[in-house]
Scaffold this motif. Structure first.
Motif, PDB file in Angstrom:
ATOM      1  N   LYS A  27       0.826  -1.214   0.000  1.00 34.32           N
ATOM      2  CA  LYS A  27       0.000   0.000   0.000  1.00 34.32           C
ATOM      3  C   LYS A  27       0.858   1.262   0.000  1.00 34.32           C
ATOM      4  O   LYS A  27       0.475   2.275  -0.566  1.00 34.32           O
ATOM      5  CB  LYS A  27      -0.950   0.017   1.200  1.00 34.32           C
ATOM      6  CG  LYS A  27      -2.055  -1.011   1.124  1.00 34.32           C
ATOM      7  CD  LYS A  27      -3.010  -0.671   0.006  1.00 34.32           C
ATOM      8  CE  LYS A  27      -4.177  -1.633  -0.022  1.00 34.32           C
ATOM      9  NZ  LYS A  27      -5.063  -1.373  -1.145  1.00 34.32           N
ATOM     10  N   ALA A  28       2.012   1.201   0.649  1.00 29.69           N
ATOM     11  CA  ALA A  28       2.896   2.369   0.719  1.00 29.69           C
ATOM     12  C   ALA A  28       3.594   2.638  -0.612  1.00 29.69           C
ATOM     13  O   ALA A  28       3.822   3.790  -0.966  1.00 29.69           O
ATOM     14  CB  ALA A  28       3.926   2.170   1.825  1.00 29.69           C
ATOM     15  N   PHE A  29       3.921   1.587  -1.362  1.00 31.35           N
ATOM     16  CA  PHE A  29       4.692   1.745  -2.597  1.00 31.35           C
ATOM     17  C   PHE A  29       3.885   1.553  -3.877  1.00 31.35           C
ATOM     18  O   PHE A  29       4.425   1.722  -4.955  1.00 31.35           O
ATOM     19  CB  PHE A  29       5.877   0.771  -2.611  1.00 31.35           C
ATOM     20  CG  PHE A  29       6.957   1.133  -1.640  1.00 31.35           C
ATOM     21  CD1 PHE A  29       7.583   2.363  -1.678  1.00 31.35           C
ATOM     22  CD2 PHE A  29       7.353   0.228  -0.663  1.00 31.35           C
ATOM     23  CE1 PHE A  29       8.587   2.699  -0.779  1.00 31.35           C
ATOM     24  CE2 PHE A  29       8.350   0.552   0.244  1.00 31.35           C
ATOM     25  CZ  PHE A  29       8.971   1.784   0.176  1.00 31.35           C
ATOM     26  N   SER A  30       2.622   1.208  -3.767  1.00 32.34           N
ATOM     27  CA  SER A  30       1.812   0.928  -4.947  1.00 32.34           C
ATOM     28  C   SER A  30       1.573   2.185  -5.780  1.00 32.34           C
ATOM     29  O   SER A  30       1.216   3.237  -5.244  1.00 32.34           O
ATOM     30  CB  SER A  30       0.458   0.343  -4.532  1.00 32.34           C
ATOM     31  OG  SER A  30      -0.357   0.164  -5.666  1.00 32.34           O
ATOM     32  N   ARG A  31       1.739   2.055  -7.086  1.00 30.40           N
ATOM     33  CA  ARG A  31       1.412   3.164  -7.992  1.00 30.40           C
ATOM     34  C   ARG A  31      -0.037   3.082  -8.446  1.00 30.40           C
ATOM     35  O   ARG A  31      -0.660   4.092  -8.703  1.00 30.40           O
ATOM     36  CB  ARG A  31       2.327   3.136  -9.207  1.00 30.40           C
ATOM     37  CG  ARG A  31       3.736   3.535  -8.877  1.00 30.40           C
ATOM     38  CD  ARG A  31       4.559   3.609 -10.122  1.00 30.40           C
ATOM     39  NE  ARG A  31       5.900   4.062  -9.826  1.00 30.40           N
ATOM     40  CZ  ARG A  31       6.820   4.237 -10.725  1.00 30.40           C
ATOM     41  NH1 ARG A  31       6.554   3.999 -11.991  1.00 30.40           N
ATOM     42  NH2 ARG A  31       8.013   4.653 -10.377  1.00 30.40           N
ATOM     43  N   GLN A  32      -0.573   1.865  -8.558  1.00 28.31           N
ATOM     44  CA  GLN A  32      -1.948   1.694  -9.026  1.00 28.31           C
ATOM     45  C   GLN A  32      -2.983   1.853  -7.922  1.00 28.31           C
ATOM     46  O   GLN A  32      -4.060   2.344  -8.165  1.00 28.31           O
ATOM     47  CB  GLN A  32      -2.141   0.314  -9.680  1.00 28.31           C
ATOM     48  CG  GLN A  32      -1.679   0.261 -11.105  1.00 28.31           C
ATOM     49  CD  GLN A  32      -0.329  -0.419 -11.216  1.00 28.31           C
ATOM     50  OE1 GLN A  32       0.115  -1.074 -10.279  1.00 28.31           O
ATOM     51  NE2 GLN A  32       0.330  -0.249 -12.339  1.00 28.31           N
ATOM     52  N   ASP A  33      -2.661   1.400  -6.726  1.00 32.85           N
ATOM     53  CA  ASP A  33      -3.650   1.406  -5.658  1.00 32.85           C
ATOM     54  C   ASP A  33      -3.042   1.881  -4.330  1.00 32.85           C
ATOM     55  O   ASP A  33      -3.084   1.171  -3.340  1.00 32.85           O
ATOM     56  CB  ASP A  33      -4.227  -0.016  -5.507  1.00 32.85           C
ATOM     57  CG  ASP A  33      -5.385  -0.067  -4.541  1.00 32.85           C
ATOM     58  OD1 ASP A  33      -6.062   0.965  -4.343  1.00 32.85           O
ATOM     59  OD2 ASP A  33      -5.620  -1.137  -3.951  1.00 32.85           O
ATOM     60  N   PRO A  34      -2.480   3.103  -4.320  1.00 32.17           N
ATOM     61  CA  PRO A  34      -1.892   3.569  -3.059  1.00 32.17           C
ATOM     62  C   PRO A  34      -2.983   3.932  -2.054  1.00 32.17           C
ATOM     63  O   PRO A  34      -4.076   4.327  -2.431  1.00 32.17           O
ATOM     64  CB  PRO A  34      -1.102   4.812  -3.472  1.00 32.17           C
ATOM     65  CG  PRO A  34      -1.825   5.324  -4.671  1.00 32.17           C
ATOM     66  CD  PRO A  34      -2.379   4.095  -5.376  1.00 32.17           C
ATOM     67  N   ASP A  35      -2.672   3.757  -0.806  1.00 33.87           N
ATOM     68  CA  ASP A  35      -3.581   4.153   0.265  1.00 33.87           C
ATOM     69  C   ASP A  35      -2.979   5.405   0.898  1.00 33.87           C
ATOM     70  O   ASP A  35      -1.949   5.325   1.571  1.00 33.87           O
ATOM     71  CB  ASP A  35      -3.696   3.026   1.288  1.00 33.87           C
ATOM     72  CG  ASP A  35      -4.659   3.335   2.409  1.00 33.87           C
ATOM     73  OD1 ASP A  35      -4.701   4.501   2.853  1.00 33.87           O
ATOM     74  OD2 ASP A  35      -5.349   2.410   2.847  1.00 33.87           O
ATOM     75  N   PRO A  36      -3.604   6.580   0.681  1.00 34.57           N
ATOM     76  CA  PRO A  36      -3.008   7.829   1.171  1.00 34.57           C
ATOM     77  C   PRO A  36      -2.701   7.823   2.670  1.00 34.57           C
ATOM     78  O   PRO A  36      -1.669   8.354   3.089  1.00 34.57           O
ATOM     79  CB  PRO A  36      -4.055   8.893   0.835  1.00 34.57           C
ATOM     80  CG  PRO A  36      -4.845   8.303  -0.292  1.00 34.57           C
ATOM     81  CD  PRO A  36      -4.842   6.817  -0.056  1.00 34.57           C
ATOM     82  N   ALA A  37      -3.554   7.237   3.472  1.00 36.04           N
ATOM     83  CA  ALA A  37      -3.310   7.195   4.921  1.00 36.04           C
ATOM     84  C   ALA A  37      -2.074   6.350   5.226  1.00 36.04           C
ATOM     85  O   ALA A  37      -1.249   6.723   6.069  1.00 36.04           O
ATOM     86  CB  ALA A  37      -4.530   6.650   5.653  1.00 36.04           C
ATOM     87  N   VAL A  38      -1.943   5.214   4.541  1.00 30.55           N
ATOM     88  CA  VAL A  38      -0.779   4.346   4.744  1.00 30.55           C
ATOM     89  C   VAL A  38       0.476   5.047   4.238  1.00 30.55           C
ATOM     90  O   VAL A  38       1.512   5.038   4.911  1.00 30.55           O
ATOM     91  CB  VAL A  38      -0.970   2.979   4.055  1.00 30.55           C
ATOM     92  CG1 VAL A  38       0.328   2.193   4.047  1.00 30.55           C
ATOM     93  CG2 VAL A  38      -2.067   2.188   4.739  1.00 30.55           C
ATOM     94  N   VAL A  39       0.394   5.675   3.058  1.00 25.06           N
ATOM     95  CA  VAL A  39       1.556   6.377   2.497  1.00 25.06           C
ATOM     96  C   VAL A  39       2.052   7.443   3.468  1.00 25.06           C
ATOM     97  O   VAL A  39       3.249   7.540   3.743  1.00 25.06           O
ATOM     98  CB  VAL A  39       1.217   6.990   1.118  1.00 25.06           C
ATOM     99  CG1 VAL A  39       2.337   7.899   0.629  1.00 25.06           C
ATOM    100  CG2 VAL A  39       0.936   5.885   0.098  1.00 25.06           C
ATOM    101  N   HIS A  40       1.126   8.232   4.007  1.00 24.81           N
ATOM    102  CA  HIS A  40       1.502   9.303   4.935  1.00 24.81           C
ATOM    103  C   HIS A  40       2.124   8.736   6.220  1.00 24.81           C
ATOM    104  O   HIS A  40       3.190   9.183   6.658  1.00 24.81           O
ATOM    105  CB  HIS A  40       0.279  10.162   5.271  1.00 24.81           C
ATOM    106  CG  HIS A  40       0.572  11.216   6.287  1.00 24.81           C
ATOM    107  ND1 HIS A  40       1.316  12.337   6.004  1.00 24.81           N
ATOM    108  CD2 HIS A  40       0.259  11.289   7.611  1.00 24.81           C
ATOM    109  CE1 HIS A  40       1.436  13.059   7.102  1.00 24.81           C
ATOM    110  NE2 HIS A  40       0.806  12.455   8.087  1.00 24.81           N
TER     111      HIS A  40
END
Length: 146
Positions: A27-40
């Motif tokens: 979820k942190a590195f996905s380009r197609q299906d990123p999760d903004p909360a996880v990325v942050h």
């Protein structure tokens, strides 16, 4: 002569080492299906130097990549996270957890109990959104809530 044991203060709330499971890395590195909360939350934990990687997670992530160029890119990105060493006591603790969960008739993988035992050793937490981790949390698994 007995070695003196030094008492350690528990880590400050929210500053524990974090061991993300493969779902969080995706979820942190996905380009197609990123999760903004996880990325942050992931980015903040990286800035705080709290993210740790176990070799099995690295292998699972790299094995899912189909394209050679993406494989090389992901391997390069993950190289910033050295493998966390596993100790014999991690395996022994994981075996004990597995036996306890089996007595409770709770299915658990050897992989999950090993991550759990490493998190305990580091006074850290496991980070995953997969359901089986929530079931383990009720039995003492340190689970991160971002």
């Amino acid at each position: 002569m007995k070695a003196r044991q030094v008492a350690r203060d528990p880590p400050a709330l929210g500053l524990q080492p974090v061991l993300p499971d493969a779902d969080i890395w995706w979820k942190a590195f996905s380009r197609q299906d990123p999760d903004p909360a996880v990325v942050h939350a992931f980015a903040q934990a990286v800035r705080d130097r709290r993210i740790f990687l176990i070799g099995w997670v690295r292998q699972a992530l790299l094995a899912r990549v189909r394209d050679e160029r993406q494989f090389a890119r992901l391997a390069w990105v993950l190289s910033a996270f050295p493998d966390l060493p596993l100790l014999p006591r991690d395996h022994e603790r994981a075996a004990g957890i597995t036996r306890r969960m089996r007595e409770l008739q709770l299915p658990v993988s050897a992989w999950s109990t090993l991550v759990w035992s490493v998190a305990e050793r580091l006074d850290g937490v496991v980070w995953s959104r997969e359901r089986h981790w929530q079931a383990l949390q009720t039995h003492g698994c340190p689970l991160y809530r971002a």
